[in-house]
Design a protein around this motif. Structure first.
Motif, PDB file in Angstrom:
ATOM      1  N   LEU A  43      -3.161  -0.354 -10.646  1.00  0.00           N
ATOM      2  CA  LEU A  43      -2.125  -0.226 -11.672  1.00  0.00           C
ATOM      3  C   LEU A  43      -1.834   1.233 -12.003  1.00  0.00           C
ATOM      4  O   LEU A  43      -0.681   1.627 -12.148  1.00  0.00           O
ATOM      5  CB  LEU A  43      -2.531  -0.972 -12.944  1.00  0.00           C
ATOM      6  CG  LEU A  43      -2.553  -2.489 -12.840  1.00  0.00           C
ATOM      7  CD1 LEU A  43      -3.133  -3.097 -14.111  1.00  0.00           C
ATOM      8  CD2 LEU A  43      -1.169  -3.045 -12.562  1.00  0.00           C
ATOM      9  N   ARG A  44      -2.862   2.037 -12.120  1.00  0.00           N
ATOM     10  CA  ARG A  44      -2.667   3.440 -12.485  1.00  0.00           C
ATOM     11  C   ARG A  44      -2.106   4.280 -11.334  1.00  0.00           C
ATOM     12  O   ARG A  44      -1.417   5.261 -11.576  1.00  0.00           O
ATOM     13  CB  ARG A  44      -3.977   4.051 -12.966  1.00  0.00           C
ATOM     14  CG  ARG A  44      -4.450   3.478 -14.265  1.00  0.00           C
ATOM     15  CD  ARG A  44      -5.687   4.206 -14.768  1.00  0.00           C
ATOM     16  NE  ARG A  44      -6.242   3.572 -15.930  1.00  0.00           N
ATOM     17  CZ  ARG A  44      -5.784   3.729 -17.166  1.00  0.00           C
ATOM     18  NH1 ARG A  44      -4.751   4.495 -17.387  1.00  0.00           N
ATOM     19  NH2 ARG A  44      -6.355   3.112 -18.178  1.00  0.00           N
ATOM     20  N   GLY A  45      -2.398   3.890 -10.106  1.00  0.00           N
ATOM     21  CA  GLY A  45      -1.949   4.665  -8.959  1.00  0.00           C
ATOM     22  C   GLY A  45      -0.692   4.102  -8.324  1.00  0.00           C
ATOM     23  O   GLY A  45       0.418   4.570  -8.575  1.00  0.00           O
ATOM     24  N   CYS A  46      -0.861   3.078  -7.541  1.00  0.00           N
ATOM     25  CA  CYS A  46       0.231   2.523  -6.743  1.00  0.00           C
ATOM     26  C   CYS A  46       1.376   1.982  -7.587  1.00  0.00           C
ATOM     27  O   CYS A  46       2.540   2.228  -7.292  1.00  0.00           O
ATOM     28  CB  CYS A  46      -0.292   1.419  -5.831  1.00  0.00           C
ATOM     29  SG  CYS A  46      -1.520   1.981  -4.646  1.00  0.00           S
ATOM     30  N   VAL A  47       1.060   1.236  -8.625  1.00  0.00           N
ATOM     31  CA  VAL A  47       2.112   0.595  -9.399  1.00  0.00           C
ATOM     32  C   VAL A  47       2.932   1.621 -10.173  1.00  0.00           C
ATOM     33  O   VAL A  47       4.161   1.558 -10.190  1.00  0.00           O
ATOM     34  CB  VAL A  47       1.537  -0.492 -10.335  1.00  0.00           C
ATOM     35  CG1 VAL A  47       2.612  -1.046 -11.250  1.00  0.00           C
ATOM     36  CG2 VAL A  47       0.929  -1.609  -9.508  1.00  0.00           C
TER      37      VAL A  47
ATOM     38  N   HIS B 292       0.852  -1.174   0.000  1.00  0.00           N
ATOM     39  CA  HIS B 292       0.000   0.000   0.000  1.00  0.00           C
ATOM     40  C   HIS B 292       0.893   1.232   0.000  1.00  0.00           C
ATOM     41  O   HIS B 292       2.004   1.195   0.487  1.00  0.00           O
ATOM     42  CB  HIS B 292      -0.879   0.038   1.264  1.00  0.00           C
ATOM     43  CG  HIS B 292      -1.700  -1.192   1.429  1.00  0.00           C
ATOM     44  ND1 HIS B 292      -2.870  -1.396   0.754  1.00  0.00           N
ATOM     45  CD2 HIS B 292      -1.507  -2.302   2.179  1.00  0.00           C
ATOM     46  CE1 HIS B 292      -3.366  -2.566   1.086  1.00  0.00           C
ATOM     47  NE2 HIS B 292      -2.559  -3.134   1.947  1.00  0.00           N
ATOM     48  N   VAL B 293       0.373   2.311  -0.518  1.00  0.00           N
ATOM     49  CA  VAL B 293       1.106   3.560  -0.490  1.00  0.00           C
ATOM     50  C   VAL B 293       0.496   4.405   0.612  1.00  0.00           C
ATOM     51  O   VAL B 293      -0.657   4.805   0.540  1.00  0.00           O
ATOM     52  CB  VAL B 293       1.011   4.304  -1.838  1.00  0.00           C
ATOM     53  CG1 VAL B 293       1.766   5.609  -1.761  1.00  0.00           C
ATOM     54  CG2 VAL B 293       1.562   3.433  -2.946  1.00  0.00           C
ATOM     55  N   GLU B 294       1.275   4.642   1.663  1.00  0.00           N
ATOM     56  CA  GLU B 294       0.805   5.448   2.779  1.00  0.00           C
ATOM     57  C   GLU B 294       0.804   6.909   2.364  1.00  0.00           C
ATOM     58  O   GLU B 294       1.723   7.396   1.726  1.00  0.00           O
ATOM     59  CB  GLU B 294       1.739   5.246   3.979  1.00  0.00           C
ATOM     60  CG  GLU B 294       1.224   5.864   5.262  1.00  0.00           C
ATOM     61  CD  GLU B 294       2.127   5.526   6.414  1.00  0.00           C
ATOM     62  OE1 GLU B 294       2.887   6.414   6.837  1.00  0.00           O
ATOM     63  OE2 GLU B 294       2.078   4.376   6.867  1.00  0.00           O
ATOM     64  N   GLY B 295      -0.243   7.622   2.716  1.00  0.00           N
ATOM     65  CA  GLY B 295      -0.326   9.029   2.397  1.00  0.00           C
ATOM     66  C   GLY B 295      -0.714   9.287   0.952  1.00  0.00           C
ATOM     67  O   GLY B 295      -0.590  10.396   0.464  1.00  0.00           O
ATOM     68  N   HIS B 296      -1.197   8.281   0.269  1.00  0.00           N
ATOM     69  CA  HIS B 296      -1.574   8.415  -1.144  1.00  0.00           C
ATOM     70  C   HIS B 296      -2.831   9.264  -1.262  1.00  0.00           C
ATOM     71  O   HIS B 296      -3.820   9.021  -0.594  1.00  0.00           O
ATOM     72  CB  HIS B 296      -1.807   7.029  -1.736  1.00  0.00           C
ATOM     73  CG  HIS B 296      -2.329   7.051  -3.132  1.00  0.00           C
ATOM     74  ND1 HIS B 296      -1.567   7.438  -4.197  1.00  0.00           N
ATOM     75  CD2 HIS B 296      -3.543   6.748  -3.635  1.00  0.00           C
ATOM     76  CE1 HIS B 296      -2.282   7.373  -5.295  1.00  0.00           C
ATOM     77  NE2 HIS B 296      -3.489   6.957  -4.978  1.00  0.00           N
ATOM     78  N   GLN B 297      -2.788  10.274  -2.108  1.00  0.00           N
ATOM     79  CA  GLN B 297      -3.954  11.103  -2.386  1.00  0.00           C
ATOM     80  C   GLN B 297      -4.604  10.592  -3.663  1.00  0.00           C
ATOM     81  O   GLN B 297      -3.972  10.585  -4.717  1.00  0.00           O
ATOM     82  CB  GLN B 297      -3.539  12.573  -2.558  1.00  0.00           C
ATOM     83  CG  GLN B 297      -3.033  13.206  -1.284  1.00  0.00           C
ATOM     84  CD  GLN B 297      -4.122  13.303  -0.227  1.00  0.00           C
ATOM     85  OE1 GLN B 297      -5.252  13.623  -0.512  1.00  0.00           O
ATOM     86  NE2 GLN B 297      -3.761  12.997   1.000  1.00  0.00           N
ATOM     87  N   PRO B 298      -5.872  10.160  -3.593  1.00  0.00           N
ATOM     88  CA  PRO B 298      -6.507   9.621  -4.791  1.00  0.00           C
ATOM     89  C   PRO B 298      -6.701  10.683  -5.866  1.00  0.00           C
ATOM     90  O   PRO B 298      -7.018  11.832  -5.574  1.00  0.00           O
ATOM     91  CB  PRO B 298      -7.849   9.102  -4.284  1.00  0.00           C
ATOM     92  CG  PRO B 298      -8.070   9.749  -2.974  1.00  0.00           C
ATOM     93  CD  PRO B 298      -6.736  10.145  -2.433  1.00  0.00           C
ATOM     94  N   SER B 299      -6.502  10.282  -7.115  1.00  0.00           N
ATOM     95  CA  SER B 299      -6.713  11.170  -8.249  1.00  0.00           C
ATOM     96  C   SER B 299      -8.208  11.236  -8.548  1.00  0.00           C
ATOM     97  O   SER B 299      -9.009  10.474  -8.002  1.00  0.00           O
ATOM     98  CB  SER B 299      -5.970  10.643  -9.470  1.00  0.00           C
ATOM     99  OG  SER B 299      -6.558   9.427  -9.904  1.00  0.00           O
ATOM    100  N   LYS B 300      -8.574  12.115  -9.453  1.00  0.00           N
ATOM    101  CA  LYS B 300      -9.973  12.236  -9.871  1.00  0.00           C
ATOM    102  C   LYS B 300     -10.459  10.914 -10.448  1.00  0.00           C
ATOM    103  O   LYS B 300     -11.566  10.463 -10.154  1.00  0.00           O
ATOM    104  CB  LYS B 300     -10.100  13.360 -10.906  1.00  0.00           C
ATOM    105  CG  LYS B 300     -11.450  13.478 -11.554  1.00  0.00           C
ATOM    106  CD  LYS B 300     -12.423  14.201 -10.662  1.00  0.00           C
ATOM    107  CE  LYS B 300     -13.704  14.539 -11.405  1.00  0.00           C
ATOM    108  NZ  LYS B 300     -14.795  13.650 -11.166  1.00  0.00           N
ATOM    109  N   ASN B 301      -9.615  10.255 -11.251  1.00  0.00           N
ATOM    110  CA  ASN B 301      -9.976   8.969 -11.838  1.00  0.00           C
ATOM    111  C   ASN B 301     -10.192   7.905 -10.751  1.00  0.00           C
ATOM    112  O   ASN B 301     -11.122   7.106 -10.838  1.00  0.00           O
ATOM    113  CB  ASN B 301      -8.897   8.505 -12.830  1.00  0.00           C
ATOM    114  CG  ASN B 301      -9.318   7.281 -13.602  1.00  0.00           C
ATOM    115  OD1 ASN B 301     -10.428   7.214 -14.111  1.00  0.00           O
ATOM    116  ND2 ASN B 301      -8.432   6.308 -13.673  1.00  0.00           N
ATOM    117  N   GLU B 302      -9.326   7.898  -9.736  1.00  0.00           N
ATOM    118  CA  GLU B 302      -9.482   6.940  -8.639  1.00  0.00           C
ATOM    119  C   GLU B 302     -10.771   7.199  -7.870  1.00  0.00           C
ATOM    120  O   GLU B 302     -11.475   6.261  -7.492  1.00  0.00           O
ATOM    121  CB  GLU B 302      -8.295   7.018  -7.684  1.00  0.00           C
ATOM    122  CG  GLU B 302      -7.022   6.420  -8.245  1.00  0.00           C
ATOM    123  CD  GLU B 302      -5.843   6.646  -7.332  1.00  0.00           C
ATOM    124  OE1 GLU B 302      -5.276   5.649  -6.867  1.00  0.00           O
ATOM    125  OE2 GLU B 302      -5.496   7.817  -7.077  1.00  0.00           O
TER     126      GLU B 302
END
Length: 113
Positions: A83-87, A14-24
């Motif tokens: 895939l689009r975010g974390c990876v 997991h990515v800690e502190g990840h801010q989701p994008s509009k697509n997410e």
């Protein structure tokens, strides 16, 4: 700026502190809508099974297949978001080997029949 920190838990990263994008965010709304729909379908199946005299087996099976389809699409959306975010972030930060192992684990999962 948020610093991404990767956390290895059992089999997932997991990515800690990840801010989701509009697509997410859009994907998450779609995922929740699909899960609510599947929940309603499961509740309908339960009512159908509770009153077998009122419902034929074909209808029950058809509803079960609809739930499977909805859950399958949820899996696809979650994987796409991952895939689009974390990876992509992991690749940029040279953590691709860890995520590659995770993706291979996902790919190797056997479908529940």
């Amino acid at each position: 700026m948020i610093v991404a920190k990767y956390i290895k838990t059992e089999k997932t990263m997991h990515v800690e502190g990840h801010q989701p994008s509009k697509n997410e965010e859009d994907n998450n709304r779609s995922i929740l809508a699909r899960l609510r729909r599947a929940q309603g379908q499961v509740e309908g199946i339960m009512r159908m099974v509770s009153n077998p005299a009122e419902h034929d087996c074909y209808g029950i099976i058809n509803q079960c297949r609809a739930v499977k389809g909805a859950i399958h699409r949820v899996e696809e959306l979650i994987l796409e978001t991952h895939l689009r975010g974390c990876v992509s972030k992991a690749i940029a930060e040279k953590k691709e080997e860890e995520f590659l192992e995770e993706l291979l684990d996902i790919y190797k999962m056997k479908p529940i029949v």
